[in-house]
Design a protein around this motif. Structure first.
Motif, PDB file in Angstrom:
ATOM      1  N   CYS A   1       0.870  -1.180   0.000  1.00  0.00           N
ATOM      2  CA  CYS A   1       0.000   0.000   0.000  1.00  0.00           C
ATOM      3  C   CYS A   1       0.905   1.227   0.000  1.00  0.00           C
ATOM      4  O   CYS A   1       1.730   1.386   0.901  1.00  0.00           O
ATOM      5  CB  CYS A   1      -0.921   0.013   1.209  1.00  0.00           C
ATOM      6  SG  CYS A   1      -1.910   1.511   1.367  1.00  0.00           S
ATOM      7  N   ALA A   2       0.731   2.080  -1.003  1.00  0.00           N
ATOM      8  CA  ALA A   2       1.585   3.260  -1.143  1.00  0.00           C
ATOM      9  C   ALA A   2       1.083   4.455  -0.351  1.00  0.00           C
ATOM     10  O   ALA A   2       1.607   5.556  -0.489  1.00  0.00           O
ATOM     11  CB  ALA A   2       1.718   3.633  -2.618  1.00  0.00           C
TER      12      ALA A   2
ATOM     13  N   GLY B   1       0.256   3.192   4.239  1.00  0.00           N
ATOM     14  CA  GLY B   1       0.589   1.771   4.133  1.00  0.00           C
ATOM     15  C   GLY B   1       1.423   1.306   5.305  1.00  0.00           C
ATOM     16  O   GLY B   1       1.208   0.211   5.842  1.00  0.00           O
ATOM     17  N   LEU B   2       2.381   2.136   5.726  1.00  0.00           N
ATOM     18  CA  LEU B   2       3.176   1.803   6.904  1.00  0.00           C
ATOM     19  C   LEU B   2       2.309   1.825   8.157  1.00  0.00           C
ATOM     20  O   LEU B   2       2.445   0.957   9.039  1.00  0.00           O
ATOM     21  CB  LEU B   2       4.339   2.778   7.055  1.00  0.00           C
ATOM     22  CG  LEU B   2       5.238   2.559   8.278  1.00  0.00           C
ATOM     23  CD1 LEU B   2       5.954   1.211   8.196  1.00  0.00           C
ATOM     24  CD2 LEU B   2       6.255   3.687   8.411  1.00  0.00           C
ATOM     25  N   GLU B   3       1.406   2.792   8.255  1.00  0.00           N
ATOM     26  CA  GLU B   3       0.501   2.846   9.402  1.00  0.00           C
ATOM     27  C   GLU B   3      -0.380   1.598   9.461  1.00  0.00           C
ATOM     28  O   GLU B   3      -0.671   1.075  10.547  1.00  0.00           O
ATOM     29  CB  GLU B   3      -0.345   4.115   9.318  1.00  0.00           C
ATOM     30  CG  GLU B   3       0.467   5.382   9.548  1.00  0.00           C
ATOM     31  CD  GLU B   3      -0.302   6.655   9.296  1.00  0.00           C
ATOM     32  OE1 GLU B   3      -0.098   7.636  10.030  1.00  0.00           O
ATOM     33  OE2 GLU B   3      -1.132   6.690   8.343  1.00  0.00           O
ATOM     34  N   THR B   4      -0.780   1.095   8.295  1.00  0.00           N
ATOM     35  CA  THR B   4      -1.560  -0.138   8.237  1.00  0.00           C
ATOM     36  C   THR B   4      -0.730  -1.315   8.729  1.00  0.00           C
ATOM     37  O   THR B   4      -1.206  -2.153   9.511  1.00  0.00           O
ATOM     38  CB  THR B   4      -2.049  -0.385   6.800  1.00  0.00           C
ATOM     39  OG1 THR B   4      -2.891   0.700   6.397  1.00  0.00           O
ATOM     40  CG2 THR B   4      -2.814  -1.686   6.690  1.00  0.00           C
ATOM     41  N   VAL B   5       0.522  -1.389   8.306  1.00  0.00           N
ATOM     42  CA  VAL B   5       1.419  -2.453   8.767  1.00  0.00           C
ATOM     43  C   VAL B   5       1.558  -2.408  10.280  1.00  0.00           C
ATOM     44  O   VAL B   5       1.488  -3.444  10.959  1.00  0.00           O
ATOM     45  CB  VAL B   5       2.806  -2.321   8.094  1.00  0.00           C
ATOM     46  CG1 VAL B   5       3.818  -3.251   8.762  1.00  0.00           C
ATOM     47  CG2 VAL B   5       2.705  -2.635   6.612  1.00  0.00           C
ATOM     48  N   MET B   6       1.730  -1.212  10.831  1.00  0.00           N
ATOM     49  CA  MET B   6       1.943  -1.084  12.275  1.00  0.00           C
ATOM     50  C   MET B   6       0.704  -1.437  13.084  1.00  0.00           C
ATOM     51  O   MET B   6       0.806  -1.700  14.287  1.00  0.00           O
ATOM     52  CB  MET B   6       2.417   0.332  12.609  1.00  0.00           C
ATOM     53  CG  MET B   6       3.790   0.659  12.076  1.00  0.00           C
ATOM     54  SD  MET B   6       4.477   2.207  12.731  1.00  0.00           S
ATOM     55  CE  MET B   6       3.298   3.417  12.121  1.00  0.00           C
ATOM     56  N   ALA B   7      -0.461  -1.455  12.453  1.00  0.00           N
ATOM     57  CA  ALA B   7      -1.685  -1.847  13.151  1.00  0.00           C
ATOM     58  C   ALA B   7      -1.851  -3.358  13.210  1.00  0.00           C
ATOM     59  O   ALA B   7      -2.758  -3.855  13.879  1.00  0.00           O
ATOM     60  CB  ALA B   7      -2.902  -1.214  12.474  1.00  0.00           C
ATOM     61  N   CYS B   8      -0.984  -4.090  12.513  1.00  0.00           N
ATOM     62  CA  CYS B   8      -1.023  -5.553  12.528  1.00  0.00           C
ATOM     63  C   CYS B   8      -0.154  -6.085  13.661  1.00  0.00           C
ATOM     64  O   CYS B   8       0.684  -5.381  14.210  1.00  0.00           O
ATOM     65  CB  CYS B   8      -0.544  -6.103  11.180  1.00  0.00           C
ATOM     66  SG  CYS B   8      -1.573  -5.597   9.769  1.00  0.00           S
ATOM     67  N   ASP B   9      -0.342  -7.347  13.998  1.00  0.00           N
ATOM     68  CA  ASP B   9       0.369  -7.947  15.130  1.00  0.00           C
ATOM     69  C   ASP B   9       1.718  -8.518  14.743  1.00  0.00           C
ATOM     70  O   ASP B   9       2.679  -8.444  15.522  1.00  0.00           O
ATOM     71  CB  ASP B   9      -0.495  -9.051  15.751  1.00  0.00           C
ATOM     72  CG  ASP B   9      -1.817  -8.527  16.256  1.00  0.00           C
ATOM     73  OD1 ASP B   9      -1.795  -7.681  17.160  1.00  0.00           O
ATOM     74  OD2 ASP B   9      -2.865  -8.949  15.734  1.00  0.00           O
ATOM     75  N   LEU B  10       1.792  -9.142  13.590  1.00  0.00           N
ATOM     76  CA  LEU B  10       3.020  -9.740  13.091  1.00  0.00           C
ATOM     77  C   LEU B  10       3.263  -9.234  11.674  1.00  0.00           C
ATOM     78  O   LEU B  10       2.309  -8.977  10.934  1.00  0.00           O
ATOM     79  CB  LEU B  10       2.930 -11.270  13.088  1.00  0.00           C
ATOM     80  CG  LEU B  10       2.673 -11.946  14.440  1.00  0.00           C
ATOM     81  CD1 LEU B  10       2.500 -13.455  14.243  1.00  0.00           C
ATOM     82  CD2 LEU B  10       3.807 -11.672  15.416  1.00  0.00           C
TER      83      LEU B  10
ATOM     84  N   LEU C   1       9.757  -0.082   3.260  1.00  0.00           N
ATOM     85  CA  LEU C   1       8.802   0.514   4.179  1.00  0.00           C
ATOM     86  C   LEU C   1       9.297   1.880   4.618  1.00  0.00           C
ATOM     87  O   LEU C   1      10.480   2.065   4.897  1.00  0.00           O
ATOM     88  CB  LEU C   1       8.593  -0.383   5.404  1.00  0.00           C
ATOM     89  CG  LEU C   1       8.134  -1.822   5.141  1.00  0.00           C
ATOM     90  CD1 LEU C   1       9.334  -2.766   5.015  1.00  0.00           C
ATOM     91  CD2 LEU C   1       7.212  -2.324   6.243  1.00  0.00           C
ATOM     92  N   GLY C   2       8.379   2.851   4.665  1.00  0.00           N
ATOM     93  CA  GLY C   2       8.758   4.187   5.093  1.00  0.00           C
ATOM     94  C   GLY C   2       7.538   5.028   5.403  1.00  0.00           C
ATOM     95  O   GLY C   2       6.408   4.652   5.080  1.00  0.00           O
ATOM     96  N   ASP C   3       7.766   6.179   6.035  1.00  0.00           N
ATOM     97  CA  ASP C   3       6.635   7.040   6.377  1.00  0.00           C
ATOM     98  C   ASP C   3       6.183   7.885   5.186  1.00  0.00           C
ATOM     99  O   ASP C   3       5.013   7.856   4.816  1.00  0.00           O
ATOM    100  CB  ASP C   3       6.976   7.932   7.565  1.00  0.00           C
ATOM    101  CG  ASP C   3       5.788   8.797   7.951  1.00  0.00           C
ATOM    102  OD1 ASP C   3       4.826   8.236   8.520  1.00  0.00           O
ATOM    103  OD2 ASP C   3       5.795  10.003   7.642  1.00  0.00           O
ATOM    104  N   ALA C   4       7.081   8.658   4.608  1.00  0.00           N
ATOM    105  CA  ALA C   4       6.833   9.379   3.343  1.00  0.00           C
ATOM    106  C   ALA C   4       5.865  10.554   3.435  1.00  0.00           C
ATOM    107  O   ALA C   4       5.701  11.271   2.456  1.00  0.00           O
ATOM    108  CB  ALA C   4       6.376   8.413   2.246  1.00  0.00           C
ATOM    109  N   HIS C   5       5.210  10.778   4.582  1.00  0.00           N
ATOM    110  CA  HIS C   5       4.272  11.906   4.664  1.00  0.00           C
ATOM    111  C   HIS C   5       4.961  13.232   4.370  1.00  0.00           C
ATOM    112  O   HIS C   5       4.411  14.092   3.679  1.00  0.00           O
ATOM    113  CB  HIS C   5       3.630  11.960   6.060  1.00  0.00           C
ATOM    114  CG  HIS C   5       2.533  10.966   6.271  1.00  0.00           C
ATOM    115  ND1 HIS C   5       2.745   9.769   6.924  1.00  0.00           N
ATOM    116  CD2 HIS C   5       1.223  10.991   5.933  1.00  0.00           C
ATOM    117  CE1 HIS C   5       1.613   9.101   6.988  1.00  0.00           C
ATOM    118  NE2 HIS C   5       0.663   9.802   6.391  1.00  0.00           N
ATOM    119  N   SER C   6       6.171  13.395   4.893  1.00  0.00           N
ATOM    120  CA  SER C   6       6.841  14.688   4.742  1.00  0.00           C
ATOM    121  C   SER C   6       7.187  15.004   3.289  1.00  0.00           C
ATOM    122  O   SER C   6       7.378  16.171   2.933  1.00  0.00           O
ATOM    123  CB  SER C   6       8.117  14.730   5.597  1.00  0.00           C
ATOM    124  OG  SER C   6       9.086  13.824   5.102  1.00  0.00           O
ATOM    125  N   ASN C   7       7.232  13.992   2.430  1.00  0.00           N
ATOM    126  CA  ASN C   7       7.533  14.227   1.023  1.00  0.00           C
ATOM    127  C   ASN C   7       6.476  15.092   0.348  1.00  0.00           C
ATOM    128  O   ASN C   7       6.753  15.757  -0.653  1.00  0.00           O
ATOM    129  CB  ASN C   7       7.639  12.894   0.272  1.00  0.00           C
ATOM    130  CG  ASN C   7       8.826  12.064   0.714  1.00  0.00           C
ATOM    131  OD1 ASN C   7       9.794  12.595   1.243  1.00  0.00           O
ATOM    132  ND2 ASN C   7       8.750  10.758   0.522  1.00  0.00           N
TER     133      ASN C   7
END
Length: 256
Positions: free
Chosen positions: A59-60, A108-117, A126-132
């Motif tokens: 997820c981008a 997409g990274l926020e979605t990954v962090m909401a998962c358990d494994l 993987l990266g945050d990218a919001h500041s871009n």
């Protein structure tokens, strides 16, 4: 359809299916995943969930075209819908595995962090990218990322907008396991089946204590753990597990 779903041997597969848009989150996709997770929440056939994407991206991030749309009075805005999905994912009572097949950026990274494994293909980044794009995170980028990786790493990702490889993120602790691209789906299914064989009740209680313990003093977290154990001692699953051990057989857990 922007989301595909199926159940295989106790494992619910939720697949983001907007490959041409790199599975960027739009209203339809976020709402569809929220609805499916809510349906599976009360489905005893689903013992674990795998979340992945079709194509070259997991997820981008958010669909920036929809982010820029003005809100409609009286209706949930784009942020409400996306945050509602991430909150539902994070609160899902059974284990959720992120199978990161490609880029996981911003939302997409926020979605990954909401998962358990987190299982990641070797080629994943993987990266945050919001500041871009001058966008501020709203589903855990700034609040959760420093709890998942070292603070200096979180700052680097947030401030620079850079992304790291799956292997780097494994070293930083966000990714549990890196696997060859061609083996990701099979490995995710195998881990899902491993979890599906466990007591769904004990996993739900473990998940709850793990999620809440970080915000509590150790003494309070230990009291919560003991209370959960006291309650769990009354369960069918604990009695069945101990009986199966004594009888040298596989337990049959019911989640109650």
């Amino acid at each position: 359809m922007s989301v595909l779903h199926r159940i295989e041997n106790g494992v619910g597969w939720l697949t983001m299916d907007r490959p041409a848009a790199m599975n960027s989150l739009n209203r339809e996709m976020a709402a569809a995943m929220t609805a499916q997770l809510r349906a599976w929440r009360d489905d005893p056939a689903v013992r674990a969930v795998v979340l992945t994407g079709n194509g070259r991206a997991f997820c981008a991030g958010a669909d920036l075209k929809q982010v820029a749309e003005p809100p409609v009075t009286g209706e949930p805005d784009f942020l409400d819908v996306v945050v509602g999905f991430v909150d539902t994912l994070r609160a899902f009572p059974r284990p959720v595995i992120a199978a990161v097949n490609g880029m996981a950026l911003a939302g997409g990274l926020e979605t990954v962090m909401a998962c358990d494994l987190v299982l990641a293909a070797e080629s994943a980044k993987l990266g945050d990218a919001h500041s871009n794009f001058g966008v501020f995170p709203g589903a855990g980028g700034a609040a959760v990322l420093p709890r998942k990786v070292p603070v200096n790493v979180a700052r680097w990702l947030l401030f620079t907008g850079a992304s790291f490889t799956a292997a780097q993120m494994e070293r930083f602790g966000l990714v549990n396991e890196v696997v060859p691209d061609a083996e990701l789906a099979a490995r995710a299914q195998a881990v899902g089946e491993l979890l599906a064989a466990r007591s769904p009740l004990v996993l739900a209680r473990m998940k709850r204590v793990v999620a809440e313990a970080a915000d509590k003093p150790v003494a309070d977290a230990l009291r919560q753990e003991l209370l959960e154990l006291r309650n769990h001692q009354r369960s069918h699953d604990m009695r069945e597990g101990l009986l199966a051990f004594a009888e040298k057989r596989q337990p049959v857990f019911k989640g109650c």
